[in-house]
Structures are given as structure tokens and as C-alpha cells.
Design a protein around this motif. Sequence first.
Motif, PDB file in Angstrom:
ATOM      1  N   GLU A  16     -21.679  38.957  11.790  1.00 38.03           N
ATOM      2  CA  GLU A  16     -20.851  39.990  12.394  1.00 38.03           C
ATOM      3  C   GLU A  16     -19.980  40.669  11.331  1.00 38.03           C
ATOM      4  O   GLU A  16     -19.482  40.021  10.419  1.00 38.03           O
ATOM      5  CB  GLU A  16     -19.968  39.319  13.450  1.00 38.03           C
ATOM      6  N   TYR A  17     -19.822  41.983  11.490  1.00 36.63           N
ATOM      7  CA  TYR A  17     -18.967  42.748  10.585  1.00 36.63           C
ATOM      8  C   TYR A  17     -17.895  43.460  11.392  1.00 36.63           C
ATOM      9  O   TYR A  17     -18.165  43.968  12.479  1.00 36.63           O
ATOM     10  CB  TYR A  17     -19.792  43.784   9.807  1.00 36.63           C
ATOM     11  N   HIS A  18     -16.698  43.491  10.839  1.00 39.04           N
ATOM     12  CA  HIS A  18     -15.581  44.186  11.485  1.00 39.04           C
ATOM     13  C   HIS A  18     -15.259  45.463  10.720  1.00 39.04           C
ATOM     14  O   HIS A  18     -15.382  45.517   9.496  1.00 39.04           O
ATOM     15  CB  HIS A  18     -14.350  43.275  11.552  1.00 39.04           C
ATOM     16  N   LEU A  19     -14.845  46.475  11.453  1.00 42.73           N
ATOM     17  CA  LEU A  19     -14.475  47.754  10.870  1.00 42.73           C
ATOM     18  C   LEU A  19     -12.988  47.726  10.559  1.00 42.73           C
ATOM     19  O   LEU A  19     -12.172  47.450  11.433  1.00 42.73           O
ATOM     20  CB  LEU A  19     -14.791  48.884  11.848  1.00 42.73           C
ATOM     21  N   VAL A  20     -12.655  48.009   9.312  1.00 38.20           N
ATOM     22  CA  VAL A  20     -11.277  47.944   8.846  1.00 38.20           C
ATOM     23  C   VAL A  20     -10.929  49.279   8.202  1.00 38.20           C
ATOM     24  O   VAL A  20     -11.702  49.791   7.382  1.00 38.20           O
ATOM     25  CB  VAL A  20     -11.109  46.794   7.819  1.00 38.20           C
ATOM     26  N   VAL A  21      -9.795  49.833   8.577  1.00 36.81           N
ATOM     27  CA  VAL A  21      -9.376  51.095   7.963  1.00 36.81           C
ATOM     28  C   VAL A  21      -8.895  50.832   6.536  1.00 36.81           C
ATOM     29  O   VAL A  21      -8.382  49.753   6.230  1.00 36.81           O
ATOM     30  CB  VAL A  21      -8.291  51.819   8.785  1.00 36.81           C
ATOM     31  N   THR A  22      -9.053  51.826   5.694  1.00 41.55           N
ATOM     32  CA  THR A  22      -8.647  51.715   4.296  1.00 41.55           C
ATOM     33  C   THR A  22      -7.268  52.338   4.094  1.00 41.55           C
ATOM     34  O   THR A  22      -6.718  52.977   4.999  1.00 41.55           O
ATOM     35  CB  THR A  22      -9.654  52.442   3.393  1.00 41.55           C
TER      36      THR A  22
END
Length: 153
Positions: A89-95
Amino acid sequence: MLEQTLSEVYTKFKIHFYQEMFNHLHSRETSLTTVEMFCVEVIYALKNPTVAEFANFINVSSPNAAYKVNSLIKKGYIEKIQSETDRREYHLVVTDKYINYFNLSQKYVNTVVERAQDYFTPEQIAFLDDILRDMSLELMKDVAIPPVSINPN
């Protein structure tokens, strides 16, 4: 009357953000389309969702969401981080690039809060905070996002 007043306040926050956004567009500091802007704001609000969670929230297919995500990754506004508990699983993270963008609107919120603290009594501020918290937690349950945490930078 409340509907008109709340709508006016909400509109003023949005319009101020758009003014700041357009100032940055003219200086080429950002490259987001309107839809991409909405998508990255949803990803930020959902606090590191998976692509499937993001797709489900905005009610689009997984391939459509993946396309939007890949565009945001290429532009440097989000990244995929592998889950430590489920390596599939991959999570979306803001930069930081998005955080700087987000701060365009947050700075104005901070300005309005400072003005309110100068204008209203501490009791009125506490009462307003209670009302807004109740609105968020009790009257807006259909917008299921984690509580907002403020980055003071």
C-alpha cells in the motif's frame, strides 16, 4: 440572514485565496490546473490517503484518480510513500511545494483570526470557536475528513 452571512465569509476567504493564487500564477510559481488544485486540497485534507481512498472520496474510478495523482507527482505537489504496515500500500503525501501553496490561504485565515482577537472579547472568541467546532463536528458529518491541524509556517 445566517445563510447569507456565512456564504459571504466563505466567499471572501475563497476569493482572497484566488487572488493570491493568481498572483503566483502570473509569477509562474505554480503550475496547477483548477482540478489539480482541488485534488491536492482533498489529498491534504484526507491526511495521507491511499489512491483508492482518494478515488472513493471524490467518487471517480481508480484509473482516473491514478491519472490525477501521477500528474500531481510529476508537478511536485504530492508523493507516494510506501506504508510501513502493509508494504503493498502507498499513501499520498503532500510536499513542501503544496504546503507553501496552502499557506496562501492559511496566512489570510491567520490574519482574520488576529483581527478577530483584537476586535472581539476573549469570551466572544471562545463562543465563536465553540460554534465553529460544533458546525464542523456535528453539522458537517457528511464531509468526513480528519480534523485540520494548522502548520504555523
